[in-house]
Scaffold this motif. Sequence first.
Motif, PDB file in Angstrom:
ATOM      1  N   VAL A 171       0.877  -1.172   0.000  1.00 48.08           N
ATOM      2  CA  VAL A 171       0.000   0.000   0.000  1.00 48.08           C
ATOM      3  C   VAL A 171       0.908   1.214   0.000  1.00 48.08           C
ATOM      4  O   VAL A 171       1.769   1.344   0.885  1.00 48.08           O
ATOM      5  N   ARG A 227      -3.618   7.854   5.800  1.00 48.77           N
ATOM      6  CA  ARG A 227      -4.575   6.959   5.136  1.00 48.77           C
ATOM      7  C   ARG A 227      -3.862   5.693   4.651  1.00 48.77           C
ATOM      8  O   ARG A 227      -4.424   4.596   4.709  1.00 48.77           O
ATOM      9  N   TYR A 274      -3.589   3.351   7.497  1.00 47.41           N
ATOM     10  CA  TYR A 274      -4.909   2.783   7.772  1.00 47.41           C
ATOM     11  C   TYR A 274      -5.233   1.674   6.766  1.00 47.41           C
ATOM     12  O   TYR A 274      -5.665   0.569   7.145  1.00 47.41           O
ATOM     13  N   GLU A 275      -5.007   1.971   5.471  1.00 50.08           N
ATOM     14  CA  GLU A 275      -5.328   0.986   4.428  1.00 50.08           C
ATOM     15  C   GLU A 275      -4.416  -0.223   4.522  1.00 50.08           C
ATOM     16  O   GLU A 275      -4.828  -1.345   4.207  1.00 50.08           O
ATOM     17  N   ALA A 305      -5.860  -2.382   7.232  1.00 48.04           N
ATOM     18  CA  ALA A 305      -7.091  -3.006   6.742  1.00 48.04           C
ATOM     19  C   ALA A 305      -6.771  -4.145   5.776  1.00 48.04           C
ATOM     20  O   ALA A 305      -7.421  -5.202   5.797  1.00 48.04           O
ATOM     21  N   LEU A 306      -5.765  -3.941   4.928  1.00 46.73           N
ATOM     22  CA  LEU A 306      -5.380  -4.988   3.981  1.00 46.73           C
ATOM     23  C   LEU A 306      -4.808  -6.200   4.724  1.00 46.73           C
ATOM     24  O   LEU A 306      -5.122  -7.344   4.378  1.00 46.73           O
ATOM     25  N   LEU A 352      -2.160  -1.607  -3.567  1.00 48.81           N
ATOM     26  CA  LEU A 352      -3.101  -0.489  -3.492  1.00 48.81           C
ATOM     27  C   LEU A 352      -2.326   0.817  -3.549  1.00 48.81           C
ATOM     28  O   LEU A 352      -1.441   1.062  -2.712  1.00 48.81           O
ATOM     29  N   VAL A 363      -2.512   4.876  -3.331  1.00 48.67           N
ATOM     30  CA  VAL A 363      -3.341   5.934  -2.771  1.00 48.67           C
ATOM     31  C   VAL A 363      -2.941   7.280  -3.381  1.00 48.67           C
ATOM     32  O   VAL A 363      -1.757   7.634  -3.365  1.00 48.67           O
TER      33      VAL A 363
END
Length: 376
Positions: free
Chosen positions: A88, A228, A231-232, A235-236, A251, A253
């Motif tokens: 990410v 962010r 955070y992502e 979550a991943l 991912l 961003v």
Amino acid sequence: MRVGLGFFNHAGWSEANLKGIASFARPNRPWTFDLLAPTLEGIEQLIALKPDGLLLGTSDDEVLARVERSGIPAVNTGAPSPRQVHQVGNDEQLIGVLAAKHFITRGYKRFAYVARTGTHPDARLDAFSAHLGTVGAECSVYAGTRGSNPAVSLVEDDDSLAEWLKALAKPVAVFCMFDYQAWVVAEECLRAGIKVPADVAVLGVDNQLAQCLLCNPPLSSIQTAAERIGYEAAALLERVLASPKLGRQILMVPPVRIVNRRSTDAVAASDRLVGFAMTLMRDNLGKGLSIEDVCSKLKCSRRSLERRFHACIGMTPAQTWARFRVEEAQRLLADTDLTVEAIASHTGLGDGRQVAAAIRKATGLTPMKFRRNASL
């Protein structure tokens, strides 16, 4: 669940990543964390603790190779890597394009880039150069630090950098891989008697406030969504742990915005009339002036002004003014509590619906989501 965190320190990018991880985990997830530097020694210690997963912020290929061999599910927020570790990170291409648009809008014809240290592919440079190519421009690259330790930034007494800056045809817009490099470039300019931004406009990445504000003059920077991203990443990792057979996930961003400060606060249009017009536009965003009013003040016809704008920066006066207005709307959303209607009044964007449409077109976000992103 036990999660190993591999981050160098609690400052800047790492701090923002860790805040994002904390925002995801607390208060609803009973995760426990172990935090060590993402060196080989630190990673070996984290692996020895037998965590359920790893969250990392590193560009070190040896470290990522060790993580890959461990078989422990891991998500990295560092530079893109060919290793089979989930990723990410920043949308590097959008960062490069955003920088190019920022300079082109201000009338620059000459461009340069201070490259990343180390040997990683540089998608920011590729995108920056490619977008400049759409307007027939080229980019000079300072690559004097390539091949050095990727953990070491530029040094302030870099004579080769000073000579490179002196040799650039002026005025020139210099895009730097990250804020510390931009700070060093500005300092080298100061020592060499090169004026910033009159001769050299300097733009960094990450909007590290201490570095940006300590610099003379204060640095403009692309604000990335570091919190962010953290955070992502968390979550991943949760999704990966729930689905062990999930293939490698990547991912990207997008950046939040450009934070304009004095280091790019110049208009470098080669056509003086265009330069004067652009200054008028920026100084009168919400004052109800029209293109005809600008033409009247400059004593030229609208057709002549449009022809000269197109020849100078490849855009019409209306397109240029609209971009300045959107930039100011983004600044007001990020830095103030003004309502969307008030921002419309300050920027000349009509009403709240037009502000929302302009922000959505520029960023893909509603004004509320953009404001929330910018505050992270």
